[in-house]
Design a protein around this motif. Structure first.
Motif, mmCIF file in Angstrom:
data_model
loop_
_atom_site.group_PDB
_atom_site.id
_atom_site.type_symbol
_atom_site.label_atom_id
_atom_site.label_comp_id
_atom_site.label_asym_id
_atom_site.label_seq_id
_atom_site.Cartn_x
_atom_site.Cartn_y
_atom_site.Cartn_z
ATOM 1 N N ALA A 112 0.878 -1.171 0.000
ATOM 2 C CA ALA A 112 0.000 0.000 0.000
ATOM 3 C C ALA A 112 0.911 1.215 0.000
ATOM 4 C CB ALA A 112 -0.899 0.016 1.230
ATOM 5 N N ILE A 113 0.401 2.314 -0.523
ATOM 6 C CA ILE A 113 1.147 3.578 -0.535
ATOM 7 C C ILE A 113 0.352 4.616 0.250
ATOM 8 C CG2 ILE A 113 1.985 5.496 -1.970
ATOM 9 C CD1 ILE A 113 3.682 3.049 -2.373
ATOM 10 N N VAL A 114 1.030 5.259 1.192
ATOM 11 C CA VAL A 114 0.441 6.355 1.955
ATOM 12 C C VAL A 114 1.083 7.641 1.454
ATOM 13 C CG1 VAL A 114 0.099 7.362 4.249
ATOM 14 C CG2 VAL A 114 0.167 4.856 3.974
ATOM 15 N N LYS A 144 8.928 1.958 3.988
ATOM 16 C CA LYS A 144 9.981 2.701 3.291
ATOM 17 C C LYS A 144 9.474 4.105 2.983
ATOM 18 C CE LYS A 144 12.709 2.309 -0.962
ATOM 19 N NZ LYS A 144 12.876 1.479 -2.162
ATOM 20 N N ILE A 145 10.210 5.103 3.431
ATOM 21 C CA ILE A 145 9.843 6.489 3.140
ATOM 22 C C ILE A 145 10.358 6.849 1.754
ATOM 23 C CG2 ILE A 145 10.220 8.909 3.772
ATOM 24 C CD1 ILE A 145 10.118 8.001 6.697
ATOM 25 N N LEU A 146 9.456 7.322 0.927
ATOM 26 C CA LEU A 146 9.785 7.788 -0.421
ATOM 27 C C LEU A 146 9.750 9.308 -0.368
ATOM 28 C CD1 LEU A 146 7.480 5.266 -2.319
ATOM 29 C CD2 LEU A 146 9.906 4.992 -1.749
ATOM 30 N N GLN A 147 10.854 9.875 0.036
ATOM 31 C CA GLN A 147 10.978 11.299 0.338
ATOM 32 C C GLN A 147 10.478 12.201 -0.801
ATOM 33 O OE1 GLN A 147 12.676 12.232 3.398
ATOM 34 N NE2 GLN A 147 11.850 14.260 3.036
ATOM 35 N N GLN A 148 10.894 11.916 -2.022
ATOM 36 C CA GLN A 148 10.594 12.795 -3.145
ATOM 37 C C GLN A 148 9.092 12.932 -3.411
ATOM 38 O OE1 GLN A 148 12.069 9.848 -3.278
ATOM 39 N NE2 GLN A 148 11.204 8.624 -4.924
ATOM 40 N N ASN A 149 8.300 11.926 -3.008
ATOM 41 C CA ASN A 149 6.853 11.974 -3.243
ATOM 42 C C ASN A 149 6.045 12.175 -1.964
ATOM 43 O OD1 ASN A 149 7.298 11.435 -5.998
ATOM 44 N ND2 ASN A 149 7.357 9.241 -5.596
ATOM 45 N N SER A 150 6.729 12.371 -0.836
ATOM 46 C CA SER A 150 6.067 12.450 0.472
ATOM 47 C C SER A 150 5.163 11.245 0.686
ATOM 48 C CB SER A 150 5.273 13.753 0.614
ATOM 49 O OG SER A 150 6.127 14.865 0.524
ATOM 50 N N GLN A 151 5.755 10.068 0.447
ATOM 51 C CA GLN A 151 5.001 8.828 0.569
ATOM 52 C C GLN A 151 5.696 7.845 1.493
ATOM 53 O OE1 GLN A 151 4.877 7.651 -3.592
ATOM 54 N NE2 GLN A 151 2.779 8.429 -3.779
ATOM 55 N N ILE A 152 4.905 6.913 1.980
ATOM 56 C CA ILE A 152 5.434 5.771 2.715
ATOM 57 C C ILE A 152 4.919 4.527 2.009
ATOM 58 C CG2 ILE A 152 5.516 4.541 4.912
ATOM 59 C CD1 ILE A 152 4.792 7.346 6.185
#
Length: 168
Positions: free
Chosen positions: A32-34, A89-97
């Motif tokens: 899932a993507i937050v 996993k934090i996806l910094q560039q998209n402000s996602q987890i």
């Protein structure tokens, strides 16, 4: 009457009988993507959220959810999970987890619903803990990435960039 496995010849819902199936090692991976704001990502990364360690709580919630799947999903078999792992996993560039849940067992039925439930509840927990800071959080891309074991063998989601290599 139908080829649907959870409906009998009279059209009534029922739990599938898996007693004749062989025990095999079964693995399922779901995600899932937050999506939130950079502010929330910073709070989580620096562990400065007033509600505590968001990722630790989300991880525990996902594990608990996998264990309770048969209580939540009608007609889902109660199973003895051997392992549930939640990767955040934090996806910094998209402000996602990115939430990734892996469930394993040796048994007669698969663990896809457990992996999907774990990923979903982990994402919902992040939402719950962070909604006071960002009411616009979204949860998306809840999906099965891959499954292994059973009569149908391995399956990989064709919309997935990579396939897991280590299933042990």
């Amino acid at each position: 009457m139908t080829d649907m496995t959870h409906v009998n010849n009279q059209g009534e819902a029922h739990m599938v009988d898996v007693s004749a199936k062989s025990d095999t090692q079964r693995v399922a991976i779901a995600k899932a993507i937050v999506t939130t704001t950079p502010e929330v990502i910073t709070l989580i990364q620096e562990n400065n959220h007033k509600k505590g360690d968001v990722l630790a709580v989300a991880r525990i919630a996902g594990i608990q959810a996998a264990k309770k799947t048969s209580d939540l999903i009608p007609l889902c078999h109660p199973i003895m999970l051997a392992s549930t792992q939640i990767e955040l996993k934090i996806l910094q560039q998209n402000s996602q987890i990115e939430v990734k849940a892996t469930c394993k067992l040796t048994g007669q039925t698969g663990v896809e619903m457990e992996a999907l439930t774990a990923a979903s509840v982990s994402a919902l927990t992040i939402y719950d803990m962070c909604k006071a800071v960002d009411k616009g959080i979204t949860i998306s891309e809840v999906k099965l990435l891959e499954k292994h074991g059973g009569k149908s063998g391995s399956w990989y989601n064709s919309q997935t960039d990579s396939q897991s290599q280590d299933l042990s």
